[in-house]
Design an enzyme around this catalytic site. Structure first.
Site, PDB file in Angstrom:
ATOM      1  CE  LYS A 178      16.404  29.159  34.929  1.00 58.86           C
ATOM      2  NZ  LYS A 178      16.323  28.351  33.602  1.00 58.86           N
ATOM      3  CB  CYS A 221      19.561  23.868  35.227  1.00 55.70           C
ATOM      4  SG  CYS A 221      19.953  22.996  37.063  1.00 55.70           S
ATOM      5  CB  SER A 222      20.929  26.361  30.583  1.00 55.72           C
ATOM      6  OG  SER A 222      22.068  26.001  30.565  1.00 55.72           O
ATOM      7  CG  HIS A 263      22.899  26.503  27.049  1.00 57.58           C
ATOM      8  ND1 HIS A 263      24.472  26.361  25.649  1.00 57.58           N
ATOM      9  CD2 HIS A 263      23.984  25.560  28.307  1.00 57.58           C
ATOM     10  CE1 HIS A 263      25.735  26.044  26.115  1.00 57.58           C
ATOM     11  NE2 HIS A 263      25.144  25.323  27.019  1.00 57.58           N
ATOM     12  CB  CYS A 295      28.931  24.050  26.032  1.00 60.16           C
ATOM     13  SG  CYS A 295      29.113  23.111  27.206  1.00 60.16           S
TER      14      CYS A 295
END
Lengths: 375, 375
Positions: free
Chosen positions: A318, A196-197, A322, A73
């Site tokens: 978020k 969570c994204s 992402h 990421c």
């Protein structure tokens, strides 16, 4: 930056080219000496590697050296760092850094397996634990160790969603409250959907050049005052203290030293809030709050755009979205807009210094970038 | 370098660590400021990305910046180049470059699909053409255009197999003749089994440092006199002239200029002979023969270890083996052994300058490295 979306049906190449052309046009450069491409999952999801030559060709710039950089990421953040080193080598004058990820069009199990490539396949992923599962363990440990409630942590995504309302490129432009977060579907206890994204497609790109060359193209260049990468153990189980990301501390300490500043001088901050608790931990690990007290900044409204530490002013991972390997470049591009006073409705007033933190895997690779307005 | 083998059952990590430890021990360094990892297919085959943090952790060196670099079969070569830029940036003193690929333990269709990730998935790979199929088209075009026979080209793998007999780390230590090549099973007309490199597992690593620092560790450092990367269109169908790799010409011309030498000064050469015809084309594109006359060097024995242009002295991709993302580092490590006079039975006498060419995809990315003995 392309808008972050799910289900656009656009290819990796289309996304990258849109962002790269926009960056090249905005910079006003003709020549690009090399191209750095950040991406995490294209081999697994798109059966496509060799993104350097692919993107150079798509841009009509085949011939130049190309580099595809991957750090889960944090791929985009590490690509920016590698490009900065390329410039410092003296071998190139103007470089393009772009990053792209396409996550839509696949099943959730496919993307879930793809994201777990950030962890150790042999010892961790093969057990069946998911990436959100690992982050849920961090959240549980953090809440227990510091006696912090989910309500407090949930303020982070609420703040991000609020900021994203003003960002036309954000994936989730919807106001949510703490109660919405706490009542959203459970994903991995204690993390809920709005902690969570999401999964999104997107690309972002920037152009970098040494200061003397940049001045030929703009009267208001933005200085990359620091660029650092640090690593930690690949796996969460190898860490004595899961509620701190040591790599985040290492990378930011080196970056502060490189830029000659401290956290107090940061006017606008982008942190890697792939999960709500990571946003809170970042505030602490980067030196904006004591360990365990990151949520106090949120209680006091300090992370809002008119607060003391404006954070994720475009919506963060978020709510802006992402697209994993691309997020590190989105952050840097957003900071540049802030410092150039071109952030539109997301503008934070009086910004001189911005800092971006990008995280790969479970805190296994962390990059810090400090940008500064040149007066 | 690990031996190149198929079916060892060893993991990516085990392979990388063996090579990296050997390189670090051989260099006699304690500190490593950053780690560059070259690899192509781990996401697709091993469901493992984030090799930077994975390998740093496995080496007990978590904390340092890590970079995973990918450019298909040239991943290792590009990793060396990125590391060299890192040193030139002045931000680091001693860097480790390692590359690894694990191709055994998978079905041929799986590996075949993996290798095609070097080409454009949307427009080329999705048609079903394979990587060897594309190279067969090049071979057919080359033979037709320059009126060169398969017999002549087959001398390249014969020479490589001869050299590999003396390399205990080679995957294929078996003497073969031109007739053996021509009678081996057809893979993609006109390429036969012995025209093609095989599938293997392996890792190679080197340690790089600026000259003044290297001198603290050795009285006989080997200079990296040039390191270049060039790209070309990603896809073969986009090329007007498929029997020349323009990226190979570009990368080598820049490298010769950087090192201040010409092909006549190269004492030992490593070229990317993933398929026999590519070995012959490399001799031409790198300036050792006119276009279409590369096989004349083979006719005259010039590429043998006692010839004028000793080529692939450890067996090359064909016989030492081609763990794809790692091959570029194998080449550089082998040249270093040659220049240090530590090549054992593979030693070429009187070597001062070595050149390595690594190719990613269908000539889409090419690296050139020139190494020089420092007297």
């Amino acid at each position: 930056m392309t808008p972050v979306t799910a289900g656009s049906g656009r290819s990796l190449t289309d996304l990258f080219v849109e962002a790269a052309r926009e960056a090249i046009d905005d910079a006003g450069v003709d020549k690009v000496d090399s191209i750095y491409v950040g991406n995490m999952m294209s081999g697994f999801l798109q059966r496509q590697e060799h993104l350097g030559a692919l993107m150079a060709t798509a841009l009509g710039r085949e011939g130049v050296p190309t580099y595809r950089v991957e750090a889960a990421c944090a791929s985009g953040g590490v690509a920016v760092n590698a490009a900065a080193k390329g410039l410092l080598s003296g071998l190139e004058d103007i470089v393009l850094v772009g990053a792209v990820e396409k996550m839509s069009g696949y099943t959730t199990p496919e993307v879930t397996a793809g994201l777990m490539m950030a962890e150790d396949y042999v010892k961790v992923a093969s057990t069946g634990v998911t990436f959100v599962g690992l982050n849920a363990m961090i959240a549980r440990e953090y809440m227990h160790k510091y006696n912090v409630t989910h309500e407090s942590i949930a303020q982070f995504p609420v703040m991000c969603h609020q900021n994203a309302l003003d960002n036309p490129k954000a994936q989730f432009r919807k106001k949510v409250g703490v109660e919405d977060v706490l009542r959203s579907p459970l994903v991995a206890d204690p993390l809920r959907l709005l902690d969570c994204s999401g999964m999104g497609d997107g690309a972002a790109a920037i152009v970098l050049a040494p200061k003397d060359i940049a001045r030929k193209f703009t009267d208001s260049p933005i200085e990359l005052a620091a660029s650092t990468v640090a690593s930690d153990t690949l796996s969460l189980y190898q860490r004595p203290n899961p509620s701190t990301f040591e790599a985040s501390r290492r990378a930011s300490e080196r970056a502060y030293a490189m830029a000659g500043i401290g956290p107090g001088e940061v006017d606008v901050l982008e942190v890697h809030d792939a999960f709500s608790v990571l946003g809170v931990m970042a505030l602490e690990d980067l030196g904006f709050a004591e360990k365990g007290s990151g949520t106090k900044l949120l209680d006091d409204g300090e992370c809002a755009r008119d607060g003391r530490v404006p954070t994720n002013s475009f919506g963060g991972l978020k709510a802006r979205g992402h697209p994993v390997g691309a997020s590190g470049v989105y952050q840097v591009a957003e900071l540049a807009l802030q410092l150039k006073n071109e952030a539109g409705k997301c503008q934070v007033s009086g910004t001189e210094v911005g800092l971006a933190q990008s995280v790969g895997g479970i805190g296994s690779t962390v990059t810090t970038h400090i940008l500064r307005r040149v007066n």
